[in-house]
Design a protein around this motif. Structure first.
Motif, PDB file in Angstrom:
ATOM      1  N   ALA A 134       0.817  -1.218   0.000  1.00  0.00           N
ATOM      2  CA  ALA A 134       0.000   0.000   0.000  1.00  0.00           C
ATOM      3  C   ALA A 134       0.849   1.266   0.000  1.00  0.00           C
ATOM      4  O   ALA A 134       0.575   2.214  -0.765  1.00  0.00           O
ATOM      5  N   ASP A 135       1.874   1.326   0.847  1.00  0.00           N
ATOM      6  CA  ASP A 135       2.714   2.525   0.911  1.00  0.00           C
ATOM      7  C   ASP A 135       3.453   2.743  -0.406  1.00  0.00           C
ATOM      8  O   ASP A 135       3.547   3.876  -0.899  1.00  0.00           O
ATOM      9  N   GLU A 136       3.969   1.664  -0.949  1.00  0.00           N
ATOM     10  CA  GLU A 136       4.700   1.770  -2.225  1.00  0.00           C
ATOM     11  C   GLU A 136       3.782   2.187  -3.355  1.00  0.00           C
ATOM     12  O   GLU A 136       4.186   2.935  -4.258  1.00  0.00           O
ATOM     13  N   ARG A 137       2.536   1.721  -3.345  1.00  0.00           N
ATOM     14  CA  ARG A 137       1.573   2.109  -4.376  1.00  0.00           C
ATOM     15  C   ARG A 137       1.258   3.601  -4.298  1.00  0.00           C
ATOM     16  O   ARG A 137       1.189   4.295  -5.319  1.00  0.00           O
ATOM     17  N   ARG A 138       1.032   4.080  -3.070  1.00  0.00           N
ATOM     18  CA  ARG A 138       0.733   5.514  -2.912  1.00  0.00           C
ATOM     19  C   ARG A 138       1.909   6.364  -3.378  1.00  0.00           C
ATOM     20  O   ARG A 138       1.723   7.414  -4.021  1.00  0.00           O
ATOM     21  N   PHE A 160       3.752  10.245  -8.673  1.00  0.00           N
ATOM     22  CA  PHE A 160       4.606  10.714  -9.763  1.00  0.00           C
ATOM     23  C   PHE A 160       3.891  10.583 -11.107  1.00  0.00           C
ATOM     24  O   PHE A 160       3.081   9.664 -11.309  1.00  0.00           O
ATOM     25  N   PRO A 161       4.188  11.480 -12.053  1.00  0.00           N
ATOM     26  CA  PRO A 161       3.559  11.388 -13.374  1.00  0.00           C
ATOM     27  C   PRO A 161       4.083  10.202 -14.175  1.00  0.00           C
ATOM     28  O   PRO A 161       5.257   9.829 -14.066  1.00  0.00           O
ATOM     29  N   ILE A 162       3.201   9.611 -14.960  1.00  0.00           N
ATOM     30  CA  ILE A 162       3.579   8.494 -15.824  1.00  0.00           C
ATOM     31  C   ILE A 162       4.667   8.943 -16.791  1.00  0.00           C
ATOM     32  O   ILE A 162       4.594  10.022 -17.382  1.00  0.00           O
ATOM     33  N   GLY A 163       5.693   8.124 -16.941  1.00  0.00           N
ATOM     34  CA  GLY A 163       6.790   8.436 -17.847  1.00  0.00           C
ATOM     35  C   GLY A 163       7.990   9.068 -17.183  1.00  0.00           C
ATOM     36  O   GLY A 163       9.055   9.173 -17.796  1.00  0.00           O
ATOM     37  N   SER A 164       7.843   9.500 -15.929  1.00  0.00           N
ATOM     38  CA  SER A 164       8.965  10.140 -15.234  1.00  0.00           C
ATOM     39  C   SER A 164       9.921   9.098 -14.675  1.00  0.00           C
ATOM     40  O   SER A 164       9.550   7.956 -14.411  1.00  0.00           O
ATOM     41  N   ALA A 165      11.166   9.517 -14.472  1.00  0.00           N
ATOM     42  CA  ALA A 165      12.158   8.618 -13.888  1.00  0.00           C
ATOM     43  C   ALA A 165      11.760   8.231 -12.469  1.00  0.00           C
ATOM     44  O   ALA A 165      11.980   7.100 -12.032  1.00  0.00           O
ATOM     45  N   GLU A 166      11.167   9.183 -11.745  1.00  0.00           N
ATOM     46  CA  GLU A 166      10.728   8.915 -10.379  1.00  0.00           C
ATOM     47  C   GLU A 166       9.633   7.848 -10.351  1.00  0.00           C
ATOM     48  O   GLU A 166       9.626   6.976  -9.478  1.00  0.00           O
ATOM     49  N   LYS A 167       8.747   7.918 -11.313  1.00  0.00           N
ATOM     50  CA  LYS A 167       7.673   6.922 -11.408  1.00  0.00           C
ATOM     51  C   LYS A 167       8.260   5.543 -11.671  1.00  0.00           C
ATOM     52  O   LYS A 167       7.869   4.558 -11.017  1.00  0.00           O
ATOM     53  N   MET A 208       7.936   2.346  -9.221  1.00  0.00           N
ATOM     54  CA  MET A 208       7.219   1.162  -9.668  1.00  0.00           C
ATOM     55  C   MET A 208       8.044  -0.105  -9.413  1.00  0.00           C
ATOM     56  O   MET A 208       7.495  -1.154  -9.078  1.00  0.00           O
ATOM     57  N   VAL A 209       9.360  -0.007  -9.575  1.00  0.00           N
ATOM     58  CA  VAL A 209      10.213  -1.163  -9.295  1.00  0.00           C
ATOM     59  C   VAL A 209      10.157  -1.494  -7.810  1.00  0.00           C
ATOM     60  O   VAL A 209      10.044  -2.671  -7.423  1.00  0.00           O
ATOM     61  N   LYS A 210      10.222  -0.476  -6.963  1.00  0.00           N
ATOM     62  CA  LYS A 210      10.123  -0.712  -5.520  1.00  0.00           C
ATOM     63  C   LYS A 210       8.779  -1.324  -5.164  1.00  0.00           C
ATOM     64  O   LYS A 210       8.685  -2.231  -4.330  1.00  0.00           O
ATOM     65  N   ALA A 261       7.957  -5.084  -3.446  1.00  0.00           N
ATOM     66  CA  ALA A 261       7.120  -5.222  -2.249  1.00  0.00           C
ATOM     67  C   ALA A 261       5.915  -6.107  -2.530  1.00  0.00           C
ATOM     68  O   ALA A 261       5.499  -6.911  -1.682  1.00  0.00           O
ATOM     69  N   GLU A 262       5.374  -5.984  -3.717  1.00  0.00           N
ATOM     70  CA  GLU A 262       4.226  -6.812  -4.115  1.00  0.00           C
ATOM     71  C   GLU A 262       4.636  -8.278  -4.230  1.00  0.00           C
ATOM     72  O   GLU A 262       3.948  -9.172  -3.714  1.00  0.00           O
ATOM     73  N   LEU A 263       5.769  -8.536  -4.885  1.00  0.00           N
ATOM     74  CA  LEU A 263       6.216  -9.911  -5.066  1.00  0.00           C
ATOM     75  C   LEU A 263       6.525 -10.593  -3.731  1.00  0.00           C
ATOM     76  O   LEU A 263       6.364 -11.812  -3.609  1.00  0.00           O
ATOM     77  N   ALA A 264       6.929  -9.806  -2.757  1.00  0.00           N
ATOM     78  CA  ALA A 264       7.215 -10.376  -1.437  1.00  0.00           C
ATOM     79  C   ALA A 264       5.963 -10.938  -0.783  1.00  0.00           C
ATOM     80  O   ALA A 264       6.052 -11.758   0.139  1.00  0.00           O
TER      81      ALA A 264
END
Length: 276
Positions: free
Chosen positions: A138-142, A147-154, A158-160, A164-167
């Motif tokens: 939940a925290d990682e999703r929020r 961040f805007p789609i296409g940004s490096a921050e996004k 998303m990898v983080k 967390a999701e796979l865990a």
């Protein structure tokens, strides 16, 4: 039952990781889970979805076998097709699954992961959706949504989020999805309804369902009506129009601008359902 279907890749040049089959008595829909990390597998998500979908479609012909058993055997069968891959890897290819079958006057259904079945019957609209995956990380999703789609921050967020999701994948307290462990099938949502009580139904991947949530552009009834009065593809075009109107995901925060989208509509369900 009479079926019509449509499936669109997230973009014209991309590979569609959704998969479906439709016959007069059974439907199978898979939504391959996007890989944002290593998978330990030399095969792609589309390969996994296609092979599992084929196994489930064949298995559904055996009306004596419960849908959960068919899914369990299908997962094991596909795992046996690539034993040289690291099937214990946390990112091994996976897919959400929906199965529907007409047998002895009943419609049986199974959902595992974020594919939904929308039933329109005597009790009104019933949406069978597995929300467990969206309740993880939940925290990682929020954070990713900020961040805007296409940004490096996004992309980094998303990898983080994916790690967390796979865990939490295929474990108690997390969510369940078809991957390499057949026991995940035991956690599917299942049920059945008398076919004569059902006027129509649809099976939708989350890429198609987003026109209802989070976009709110259609209700489930309106989605079914548009698919019936025009076509399933008309619904998917509405999805694409909404996505294009919000390319950065500022109005509707989401993982990616566009997603593979599949919709199957079934009508005249009770006619075949009575035939046993």
């Amino acid at each position: 039952m009479r079926t019509t279907a449509a499936s669109l890749a997230s973009n014209e040049d991309g590979e569609n990781e959704d998969w479906y089959s439709a016959s007069p008595r059974s439907l199978v829909v898979l939504d391959g889970a996007t890989a944002r990390t290593n998978t330990g597998c030399q095969h792609g998500i589309s390969w996994y979805a296609a092979h599992l979908g084929a196994a489930l479609s064949e298995g559904a012909l055996d009306t004596e076998s419960p849908l959960t058993t068919i899914l369990e055997e299908g997962i094991a069968r596909v795992a046996g097709l690539h034993p040289s891959c690291d099937l214990a890897h946390e990112g091994t290819p996976s897919a959400a699954v929906a199965m529907v079958r007409l047998s002895d006057g009943f419609l049986e259904y199974l959902v595992l992961g974020d594919v939904s079945i929308i039933l329109d019957g005597n009790d009104g609209i019933v949406a069978v959706s597995d929300e467990r995956v969206s309740q993880t990380a939940a925290d990682e999703r929020r954070n990713a949504d900020s961040f805007p789609i296409g940004s490096a921050e996004k992309s980094a967020a998303m990898v983080k989020m994916k790690h967390a999701e796979l865990a939490m994948r295929n474990r108690d307290g997390g969510y369940w999805i078809a991957a390499a462990d057949p026991t995940a099938a035991e956690h599917a949502l299942t049920g059945r309804i008398k076919a004569v009580e059902l006027r129509r139904f649809a099976v939708v991947t989350d890429g198609a369902a987003r026109i209802v949530s989070p976009f709110g552009e259609l209700s489930w009834v309106e989605l079914l009506d548009l698919a019936e009065e025009e076509s399933p593809e008309a619904v998917l075009r509405r999805v694409r129009q909404a996505e294009a109107s919000d390319p950065l995901g500022t109005r509707w925060p989401r993982n990616k601008r566009s997603d593979d989208a599949t919709l199957i509509l079934a009508l005249e369900v009770e006619q075949d359902g009575r035939s046993g």
